[in-house]
Design a protein around this motif. Sequence first.
Motif, PDB file in Angstrom:
ATOM      1  N   UNK A  28       0.738  -1.236  -0.051  1.00  0.00           N
ATOM      2  CA  UNK A  28      -0.116   0.092   0.138  1.00  0.00           C
ATOM      3  C   UNK A  28       1.035   1.245   0.110  1.00  0.00           C
ATOM      4  N   UNK A  29       1.977   1.433   0.846  1.00  0.00           N
ATOM      5  CA  UNK A  29       2.838   2.565   0.977  1.00  0.00           C
ATOM      6  C   UNK A  29       3.364   3.034  -0.379  1.00  0.00           C
ATOM      7  N   UNK A  30       3.785   1.852  -0.971  1.00  0.00           N
ATOM      8  CA  UNK A  30       4.498   2.066  -2.513  1.00  0.00           C
ATOM      9  C   UNK A  30       3.566   2.453  -3.578  1.00  0.00           C
ATOM     10  N   UNK A  31       2.406   2.487  -3.211  1.00  0.00           N
ATOM     11  CA  UNK A  31       1.123   2.774  -4.439  1.00  0.00           C
ATOM     12  C   UNK A  31       1.448   3.765  -5.267  1.00  0.00           C
ATOM     13  N   UNK A  32       1.723   5.218  -4.571  1.00  0.00           N
ATOM     14  CA  UNK A  32       2.126   6.229  -5.418  1.00  0.00           C
ATOM     15  C   UNK A  32       3.291   6.245  -6.122  1.00  0.00           C
ATOM     16  N   UNK A  33       4.407   5.771  -5.310  1.00  0.00           N
ATOM     17  CA  UNK A  33       5.704   5.792  -6.071  1.00  0.00           C
ATOM     18  C   UNK A  33       5.713   4.718  -7.398  1.00  0.00           C
ATOM     19  N   UNK A  34       4.899   3.830  -7.092  1.00  0.00           N
ATOM     20  CA  UNK A  34       4.970   2.711  -8.321  1.00  0.00           C
ATOM     21  C   UNK A  34       4.144   3.213  -9.471  1.00  0.00           C
ATOM     22  N   UNK A  35       3.204   4.131  -9.310  1.00  0.00           N
ATOM     23  CA  UNK A  35       2.849   4.760 -10.388  1.00  0.00           C
ATOM     24  C   UNK A  35       3.548   5.594 -11.464  1.00  0.00           C
ATOM     25  N   UNK A  36       4.730   6.165 -10.848  1.00  0.00           N
ATOM     26  CA  UNK A  36       5.264   6.965 -11.470  1.00  0.00           C
ATOM     27  C   UNK A  36       6.116   6.584 -12.808  1.00  0.00           C
ATOM     28  N   UNK A  37       6.420   5.367 -12.948  1.00  0.00           N
ATOM     29  CA  UNK A  37       7.151   4.817 -14.411  1.00  0.00           C
ATOM     30  C   UNK A  37       6.006   4.545 -15.244  1.00  0.00           C
ATOM     31  N   UNK A  38       4.829   4.323 -14.811  1.00  0.00           N
ATOM     32  CA  UNK A  38       3.824   3.883 -15.480  1.00  0.00           C
ATOM     33  C   UNK A  38       3.328   4.945 -16.591  1.00  0.00           C
ATOM     34  N   UNK A  39       3.240   6.193 -16.391  1.00  0.00           N
ATOM     35  CA  UNK A  39       3.032   7.259 -17.344  1.00  0.00           C
ATOM     36  C   UNK A  39       2.311   8.314 -16.369  1.00  0.00           C
ATOM     37  N   UNK A  40       1.849   9.561 -17.216  1.00  0.00           N
ATOM     38  CA  UNK A  40       1.266  10.643 -16.666  1.00  0.00           C
ATOM     39  C   UNK A  40      -0.043  10.327 -16.242  1.00  0.00           C
ATOM     40  N   UNK A  41      -0.258  11.081 -14.992  1.00  0.00           N
ATOM     41  CA  UNK A  41      -1.915  10.778 -14.661  1.00  0.00           C
ATOM     42  C   UNK A  41      -2.086  12.216 -14.056  1.00  0.00           C
TER      43      UNK A  41
END
Length: 470
Positions: free
Chosen positions: A332-345
């Motif tokens: 849960x804690x890494x949910x924000x950091x892990x989104x970064x490489x996926x693309x712009x949001x």
Amino acid sequence: MRPGYNVPMSAGLDTLKSALPRESWTEDTGVIAPYLVEWRDKYFGKTPLMLMPADTGEVQTAVKICSDHDIKIVPQGGNTGLVGGQIPRNEVLLLTKHLDKIRSVNPATHALIAEAGVTLLAVQEAAKAAGRKFPLSLASEGSCTIGGNLSTNAGGMHVLKYGTAKDLVFGVEAVLPNGDIFNGLTDLRKDNTGYDLSRLFLGAEGTLGIITAASLKLFPQPLQIQRVMVGITGIADALALLDRCRVGEALAMFEVMPRKGIELVIQHIPGMRDPFTDAHPWYALIDWEVGDSDMGLSIAESVIGAALQEGLVNDAVIAQSETQASNLLMLREHMSAAQKPYGASIKFDITIPIDRIPDFMDVAYGAVQKTVPGCEPFAFGHLGDGNIHYDVFQPENMDKDAYLEHWPDMSEAVFDVVDCFDGSISAEHGIGVMKKDDLAKRADPIKITMLRAIKKTFDPKNIMNPRVLV
Ligand SMILES: Cc1cc2nc3c(=O)[nH]c(=O)nc-3n(C[C@H](O)[C@H](O)[C@H](O)COP(=O)(O)OP(=O)(O)OC[C@H]3O[C@@H](n4cnc5c(N)ncnc54)[C@H](O)[C@@H]3O)c2cc1C
């Protein structure tokens, strides 16, 4: 005179430099650079001078000079704020990082006085060392500061049981925009002597003064935390499960994550693994605070066992050790950091009355698709508080910058739906620069008038964080 600054500002900057110790300010652009960009790389700032006062007295000196010279100030704590409020645009930047002392811990009154620049993690640890708990808990807790937490009225994962930052404070010490020091440090639970002035600074985002210290409320350490992660089919089932999980006062956390989030964490964060054999559309992470491990296991097994039988839950992992519990929390804690490489949001931090969240998700999906066809909503967060981090990813083949240009129309679309469902456009990150116009447009005009009147009373020269909130 430095180009770009008029005579009084330049003279004021010189006065600031001569009044403060040499180590309490810098103009070195290399040193300043990291403080001018925020976590999401969305806001980039500029400042003629960065102040790093060592104590409340130095903050007072700096603010008095700024007030005399009409110099505007932006306070910054850990720089983890997500609405741009801590990034200066030509204002003087005042860092609280050297206000880093825990002044006292009193287990008897359950009070801890911390200076504004102490990190949330350091406060949690100091409370724990005294046999107490400070329950505010955010994924950014290693960097964010108590001053920032109170100024944004931070929420996080334990609001369900303990409330937001403003519920965890006895009072604050703050330097007002004219340089006076307001001393609201107390550990009294009862003090009916007029307006609760400390509370004005909570959620004020640095617009009414600089918090220099706070007296924080501690709680007894829970003897045992029982953590469970479950795989579920949809948000409606998660809400039904939330209801089943409310056992007395024990429920302390109820977070939801989509399958995509678990995949991103496993893909991008080293050491993370899927605790389940099969994939599930959604997951919930649940904590109960209880008297002992037998009680924890008994609650978890009976609640989750019944939910499995009812078909609300597809599968469950009941943490059997602290390491296992901590590994589940990391997902849960890494949910924000892990989104970064996926693309712009394009990101939203909203609250909806809890029973209306499934309908909100359906209507919001239609609204965002109409705005940018092919975009990908990604919702996660503090379901127990009705607080959804509703992030909308770019369509697969769209240019990142072209997509981010849609931030205003996407906001309009999502906030229209939020208004229809009687929700709030900011659950916990605050207004900052990002949502200032949205607040002015959408809030009750009487509320805006009152906010502006309070700001004017405290800060008639508008020197404190002048571009945020109101
Ligand atoms: C990975 C991640 C996870 C997060 N999770 C959560 C979450 O679960 N819940 C949540 O609520 N937030 C969350 N946040 C947002 C952020 O951590 C909080 O808003 C936090 O309270 C900001 O603290 P800070 O010290 O970093 O403040 P900053 O970012 O430095 O400043 C934030 C605002 O407060 C003002 N300010 C800072 N210090 C003072 C002071 N001493 N006096 C007056 N004004 C001041 C600034 O001017 C600015 O307007 C998250 C952020 C990240 C990056």
